[in-house]
Structures are given as C-alpha cells and as structure tokens.
Design a protein around this motif. Structure first.
Motif, PDB file in Angstrom:
ATOM      1  N   ASN A 137      -9.197   2.821  -4.660  1.00  0.00           N
ATOM      2  CA  ASN A 137      -9.763   3.772  -5.420  1.00  0.00           C
ATOM      3  C   ASN A 137      -9.011   4.689  -6.177  1.00  0.00           C
ATOM      4  OD1 ASN A 137     -12.218   2.508  -4.994  1.00  0.00           O
ATOM      5  ND2 ASN A 137     -12.419   3.345  -3.072  1.00  0.00           N
ATOM      6  N   SER A 138      -7.786   4.847  -6.034  1.00  0.00           N
ATOM      7  CA  SER A 138      -6.994   5.722  -6.591  1.00  0.00           C
ATOM      8  C   SER A 138      -6.260   5.107  -7.975  1.00  0.00           C
ATOM      9  CB  SER A 138      -5.723   6.294  -5.439  1.00  0.00           C
ATOM     10  OG  SER A 138      -4.887   5.391  -5.139  1.00  0.00           O
ATOM     11  N   PRO A 139      -5.787   6.009  -8.709  1.00  0.00           N
ATOM     12  CA  PRO A 139      -5.294   5.196  -9.966  1.00  0.00           C
ATOM     13  C   PRO A 139      -3.643   4.598  -9.457  1.00  0.00           C
ATOM     14  CG  PRO A 139      -5.813   7.585 -10.394  1.00  0.00           C
ATOM     15  CD  PRO A 139      -6.176   7.523  -8.791  1.00  0.00           C
ATOM     16  N   ASN A 140      -3.653   3.412  -9.893  1.00  0.00           N
ATOM     17  CA  ASN A 140      -2.706   2.564  -9.772  1.00  0.00           C
ATOM     18  C   ASN A 140      -2.145   2.391  -8.057  1.00  0.00           C
ATOM     19  OD1 ASN A 140      -2.200   2.213 -12.673  1.00  0.00           O
ATOM     20  ND2 ASN A 140      -1.316   4.327 -12.476  1.00  0.00           N
ATOM     21  N   ASN A 141      -3.128   2.622  -7.220  1.00  0.00           N
ATOM     22  CA  ASN A 141      -2.882   2.372  -5.958  1.00  0.00           C
ATOM     23  C   ASN A 141      -1.721   3.456  -5.553  1.00  0.00           C
ATOM     24  OD1 ASN A 141      -3.545   1.609  -3.273  1.00  0.00           O
ATOM     25  ND2 ASN A 141      -2.076  -0.253  -3.469  1.00  0.00           N
ATOM     26  N   ALA A 142      -1.909   4.574  -5.695  1.00  0.00           N
ATOM     27  CA  ALA A 142      -0.890   5.649  -5.603  1.00  0.00           C
ATOM     28  C   ALA A 142      -0.340   5.724  -3.983  1.00  0.00           C
ATOM     29  CB  ALA A 142      -1.035   6.687  -6.261  1.00  0.00           C
ATOM     30  N   ILE A 143       0.439   5.091  -3.353  1.00  0.00           N
ATOM     31  CA  ILE A 143       0.558   5.199  -1.949  1.00  0.00           C
ATOM     32  C   ILE A 143       1.937   4.350  -1.772  1.00  0.00           C
ATOM     33  CG2 ILE A 143      -0.670   3.090  -1.322  1.00  0.00           C
ATOM     34  CD1 ILE A 143      -0.905   4.281   1.605  1.00  0.00           C
ATOM     35  N   GLU A 144       3.018   4.966  -1.011  1.00  0.00           N
ATOM     36  CA  GLU A 144       4.154   4.397  -0.826  1.00  0.00           C
ATOM     37  C   GLU A 144       4.977   5.217   0.338  1.00  0.00           C
ATOM     38  OE1 GLU A 144       6.211   4.938  -4.478  1.00  0.00           O
ATOM     39  OE2 GLU A 144       6.612   7.294  -4.190  1.00  0.00           O
TER      40      GLU A 144
ATOM     41  N   ARG B 267       1.975  11.173  -6.914  1.00  0.00           N
ATOM     42  CA  ARG B 267       3.097  11.012  -7.551  1.00  0.00           C
ATOM     43  C   ARG B 267       4.327  11.907  -7.202  1.00  0.00           C
ATOM     44  NH1 ARG B 267       3.252   6.668 -11.486  1.00  0.00           N
ATOM     45  NH2 ARG B 267       0.927   6.191 -11.981  1.00  0.00           N
ATOM     46  N   CYS B 268       5.488  11.276  -7.306  1.00  0.00           N
ATOM     47  CA  CYS B 268       6.585  12.137  -7.041  1.00  0.00           C
ATOM     48  C   CYS B 268       7.446  12.278  -8.609  1.00  0.00           C
ATOM     49  CB  CYS B 268       7.704  11.294  -5.802  1.00  0.00           C
ATOM     50  SG  CYS B 268       8.513   9.799  -6.855  1.00  0.00           S
ATOM     51  N   CYS B 269       8.605  12.850  -8.333  1.00  0.00           N
ATOM     52  CA  CYS B 269       9.578  12.610  -9.391  1.00  0.00           C
ATOM     53  C   CYS B 269       9.214  13.426 -10.597  1.00  0.00           C
ATOM     54  CB  CYS B 269       9.779  11.351  -9.606  1.00  0.00           C
ATOM     55  SG  CYS B 269      10.198  10.242  -8.173  1.00  0.00           S
ATOM     56  N   GLN B 270       8.324  14.350 -10.758  1.00  0.00           N
ATOM     57  CA  GLN B 270       7.944  15.138 -11.786  1.00  0.00           C
ATOM     58  C   GLN B 270       8.140  16.797 -11.440  1.00  0.00           C
ATOM     59  OE1 GLN B 270       4.141  13.760 -13.202  1.00  0.00           O
ATOM     60  NE2 GLN B 270       4.219  11.848 -12.516  1.00  0.00           N
ATOM     61  N   GLY B 271       9.203  16.941 -10.758  1.00  0.00           N
ATOM     62  CA  GLY B 271       9.423  18.616 -10.420  1.00  0.00           C
ATOM     63  C   GLY B 271       8.132  19.114  -9.975  1.00  0.00           C
ATOM     64  N   VAL B 272       7.833  20.342 -10.381  1.00  0.00           N
ATOM     65  CA  VAL B 272       6.640  21.144  -9.994  1.00  0.00           C
ATOM     66  C   VAL B 272       5.480  20.549 -10.539  1.00  0.00           C
ATOM     67  CG1 VAL B 272       8.333  23.369  -9.780  1.00  0.00           C
ATOM     68  CG2 VAL B 272       6.975  22.595 -12.148  1.00  0.00           C
ATOM     69  N   ASP B 273       5.565  19.680 -11.135  1.00  0.00           N
ATOM     70  CA  ASP B 273       4.117  18.954 -11.607  1.00  0.00           C
ATOM     71  C   ASP B 273       3.762  17.667 -10.701  1.00  0.00           C
ATOM     72  OD1 ASP B 273       3.699  20.616 -13.725  1.00  0.00           O
ATOM     73  OD2 ASP B 273       4.910  19.536 -15.223  1.00  0.00           O
ATOM     74  N   SER B 274       4.759  17.397  -9.766  1.00  0.00           N
ATOM     75  CA  SER B 274       4.619  16.499  -8.791  1.00  0.00           C
ATOM     76  C   SER B 274       3.236  16.568  -7.891  1.00  0.00           C
ATOM     77  CB  SER B 274       5.641  16.152  -7.985  1.00  0.00           C
ATOM     78  OG  SER B 274       7.031  15.805  -8.588  1.00  0.00           O
ATOM     79  N   THR B 275       2.577  15.390  -7.479  1.00  0.00           N
ATOM     80  CA  THR B 275       1.352  15.622  -6.962  1.00  0.00           C
ATOM     81  C   THR B 275       1.477  15.289  -5.500  1.00  0.00           C
ATOM     82  OG1 THR B 275       0.433  13.726  -8.009  1.00  0.00           O
ATOM     83  CG2 THR B 275      -0.368  15.785  -8.848  1.00  0.00           C
ATOM     84  N   TYR B 276       2.819  14.640  -5.146  1.00  0.00           N
ATOM     85  CA  TYR B 276       3.040  14.108  -3.984  1.00  0.00           C
ATOM     86  C   TYR B 276       2.158  14.754  -2.767  1.00  0.00           C
ATOM     87  CZ  TYR B 276       6.447  10.136  -3.016  1.00  0.00           C
ATOM     88  OH  TYR B 276       7.024   9.124  -2.659  1.00  0.00           O
ATOM     89  N   LYS B 277       2.018  13.972  -1.745  1.00  0.00           N
ATOM     90  CA  LYS B 277       1.565  14.607  -0.333  1.00  0.00           C
ATOM     91  C   LYS B 277       1.435  13.750   0.712  1.00  0.00           C
ATOM     92  CE  LYS B 277      -2.469  15.579  -2.656  1.00  0.00           C
ATOM     93  NZ  LYS B 277      -2.091  14.930  -4.032  1.00  0.00           N
TER      94      LYS B 277
ATOM     95  N   THR C 220      -5.474  11.137   6.639  1.00  0.00           N
ATOM     96  CA  THR C 220      -5.597  12.495   6.924  1.00  0.00           C
ATOM     97  C   THR C 220      -4.271  13.222   6.262  1.00  0.00           C
ATOM     98  OG1 THR C 220      -6.813  12.241   8.871  1.00  0.00           O
ATOM     99  CG2 THR C 220      -5.862  14.340   8.597  1.00  0.00           C
ATOM    100  N   ILE C 221      -4.415  14.358   5.326  1.00  0.00           N
ATOM    101  CA  ILE C 221      -3.401  14.989   4.986  1.00  0.00           C
ATOM    102  C   ILE C 221      -2.763  15.932   5.939  1.00  0.00           C
ATOM    103  CG2 ILE C 221      -2.854  16.726   3.237  1.00  0.00           C
ATOM    104  CD1 ILE C 221      -3.631  13.805   1.904  1.00  0.00           C
ATOM    105  N   PHE C 222      -1.437  15.474   5.810  1.00  0.00           N
ATOM    106  CA  PHE C 222      -0.401  16.371   6.710  1.00  0.00           C
ATOM    107  C   PHE C 222       0.284  17.393   5.982  1.00  0.00           C
ATOM    108  CE2 PHE C 222       3.703  16.929   8.422  1.00  0.00           C
ATOM    109  CZ  PHE C 222       3.574  16.981   9.952  1.00  0.00           C
ATOM    110  N   ASP C 223       0.621  17.152   4.743  1.00  0.00           N
ATOM    111  CA  ASP C 223       1.324  18.474   4.079  1.00  0.00           C
ATOM    112  C   ASP C 223       0.998  18.099   2.563  1.00  0.00           C
ATOM    113  OD1 ASP C 223       2.789  20.389   3.197  1.00  0.00           O
ATOM    114  OD2 ASP C 223       4.825  19.421   3.735  1.00  0.00           O
ATOM    115  N   ALA C 224       0.194  19.041   1.894  1.00  0.00           N
ATOM    116  CA  ALA C 224       0.228  18.949   0.339  1.00  0.00           C
ATOM    117  C   ALA C 224       0.791  19.914  -0.351  1.00  0.00           C
ATOM    118  CB  ALA C 224      -1.315  19.024   0.152  1.00  0.00           C
ATOM    119  N   GLY C 225       1.890  20.811   0.516  1.00  0.00           N
ATOM    120  CA  GLY C 225       2.671  21.646  -0.547  1.00  0.00           C
ATOM    121  C   GLY C 225       1.782  23.110  -0.456  1.00  0.00           C
TER     122      GLY C 225
END
Length: 316
Positions: free
Chosen positions: A200-207, A226-236, A263-268
């Motif tokens: 249910n996430s856009p493009n199955n954003a898991i890696e 999403r990674c790799c977008q500097g401070v706009d990254s949404t990785y968690k 379960t979210i461990f670290d979202a920054g």
C-alpha cells in the motif's frame, strides 16, 4: 544528611544523562558514507559503503578506536569487465556492500546497478584479512533484469541459529527476498522466499534488509521510503521479528511485514534527516547513514549502541 541526599540525587541524574548519551558514538574524522556496513577485525573497525557518485569503487573507512575514522583505498578502482555482461549501463560506483565473517573468511556482498532500474546484480568478494587489502573476486551471486519482479541489490549475509548462511536482498518492486546459501560457495541454493513488502506504499518503498538472530527470534530491519535526496529524504528504519528465518516477520502490533507491517525504529530528527540502510553488528551495535541538516545534507555515519527491552524489542 540532607546535603548528602541532594548530592546523591544529582549524581544519579548525571549518571542517567551519561548513560543515555553514551549510546551515541561520538564519531570524528571522515564521516561521509552511504549505506554503511560495519565490522571489527582485531582492534580495528571498518565501515564499507556505497562509493562516491561519479567515482569507481566501494568506499571504505577505518578506525583504530571506533571514534576517529579515516579513508582507506576504495575496492574496485577499476570495474571488472564481467559486470557489463549483466548490467551494461551500470554506474561507476558500487552500492550497498555488506561485510560479515563466516567460516574463516570475510565475505563482502555488493551491488551493481543504475538508479531506478532493476537491471542489477549482487557480486561477492572474500578475504582472510581485511587489513591485507587482498580480495578474491568470487563473481556473480544473483541478478535481476527489467523483466524481473524484484531488484537484486542490498544484499545482507545472515547466519542462522544452526550456523547456516542465508542472503536477504531487495529494493522496491516486490520487496525483500531471502535465500539459503551454499556453505562453500556462499551462493544461492534452493528456494527464494518473500519476507517483506509494502503493497500500500507508493512503488513498494522498502529496501536494505538486515537480519540478526537473538534469543529465539530473527529480527528483520528494513528501510522504508526514499533515500538519496539529502535533507528531503524520507528514509526511516523499521523492524519486525519471527521465530523462523523465513518468516512471517511481525511488528510490535502483530502486523506481518508481508502486509506492510514494521515498527519504526528511527525516523530521524531536526538535524539527522532520512536515517536508513542500517547494519547490525554483534547484536549490540547499529550503524546507518543520515543526512546532516547542519552540513548541507551530507550523508553521515551514525553509530549507536543497540539495546533490547524486556520483551526482546530493539532500541537505542
């Protein structure tokens, strides 16, 4: 007596503060890294990471005390010709290495691809000593093509409770895969399992899977979004656990990671943006990169002590 009591309270507070802050390693020196994997050989620590964009090779940092880090020569300053057989238009830098020690050798899995494509491969190097700098090219491990429903990057070697090697991998597409490895070749044999996806996430954003075994459970850590977008990254970073290595992996709420659980461990936070591509070492250290909002969004090495609560869930 009252003064002693007050002093005791102050010391307790100070002790709590020291204990809490000690979990975060005060990394100095060279800290730029993406997709780190950490290991210790003798008294030296090594972090392997994605190479710098536009440059050849896998980036390697070393520390002789776990605090001050410095660069060492890249691996693959020249690309092996066999890569182009499988990924003709691969990028010059190699991605997401994973380093583990098993059966007398250090095994380094790495990815060759181009951004946004699943025409990819995971390759393998090995050595008896990282410090020697002498690596054996063990060739192709697994590949994917544009017609595949998975992406052969982000390999992670895990040893199960019985001493058998497995490889997890995957990025977007149909999610995270797992396969048993031959103990001698350290390459796949048998069934490929699906162990995590986000339908249910856009493009199955898991890696970026990383699996570790502790006290009867296998813990699967992944990176969402999403990674790799500097401070706009949404990785968690998210996680779940399973009694068996092939799953099902359930989060704290009992939701399967095959159904978007985790379960979210670290979202920054306000400084450290988009933390992710984590690696677990010895069940007591976690490493990942994060984009430093106070340093132009530079991908930066973060290392923490890893803790486990009374129910067996991880924290830092």
């Amino acid at each position: 007596m009252k003064k002693l009591l007050i002093l005791s309270v102050i010391l307790c507070v100070l002790n709590i503060q020291v204990t809490a802050s000690a979990a975060f390693w005060n990394v100095t020196g060279e800290k730029m890294i993406h997709d780190p994997s950490i290991i210790k050989e003798g008294n030296s620590w090594y972090v392997f990471g994605t190479g710098e964009a536009g440059k050849n090779g896998i980036r390697v940092l070393r520390s002789d005390n776990g605090v001050n880090w410095y660069t060492t020569p890249v691996i693959f300053p020249t690309a092996p010709s066999w890569w182009k057989t499988y990924v003709p238009n691969h990028e010059s830098n190699q991605w997401a290495p994973d380093i583990q020690y098993y059966n007398g050798r250090y095994w380094l899995y790495y990815s060759v691809s181009s951004f946004g494509s699943n025409n990819s491969l995971i390759g393998l190097l090995s050595t008896e000593s990282i410090t020697s700098g002498q690596w054996r090219d063990d060739g192709l491990v697994v590949r994917s093509t544009s017609s595949s429903n998975f992406n052969a990057i982000d390999g992670d070697l895990v040893i199960d409770k019985d001493g058998n090697p497995w490889l997890s991998y995957g990025s977007f597409w149909s999610g995270i895969k797992l396969t048993r490895l031959d103990k001698n070749t350290m390459k796949p044999t048998g069934t490929v399992y699906s162990i995590a996806t986000r339908p249910n996430s856009p493009n199955n954003a898991i890696e970026a899977p990383s699996i570790t075994y502790k006290d009867g459970y296998y813990y699967l850590f992944v990176s969402f979004d999403r990674c790799c977008q500097g401070v706009d990254s949404t990785y968690k970073i998210a996680y779940g656990r399973s009694k068996t290595i092939t799953g099902p992996y359930l989060d704290k709420n009992g939701v399967s990671m095959m159904n978007g659980g985790g379960t979210i461990f670290d979202a920054g936070n306000s400084r450290w943006k988009g933390p992710g591509h984590q690696d677990i070492y010895n069940n007591n250290v976690i490493v990942r990169h994060s984009y430093d909002a106070e340093n132009n969004g530079m991908p930066t090495l973060l290392i923490n002590d890893l803790y486990w609560d009374s129910q067996g869930w991880p924290s830092y």
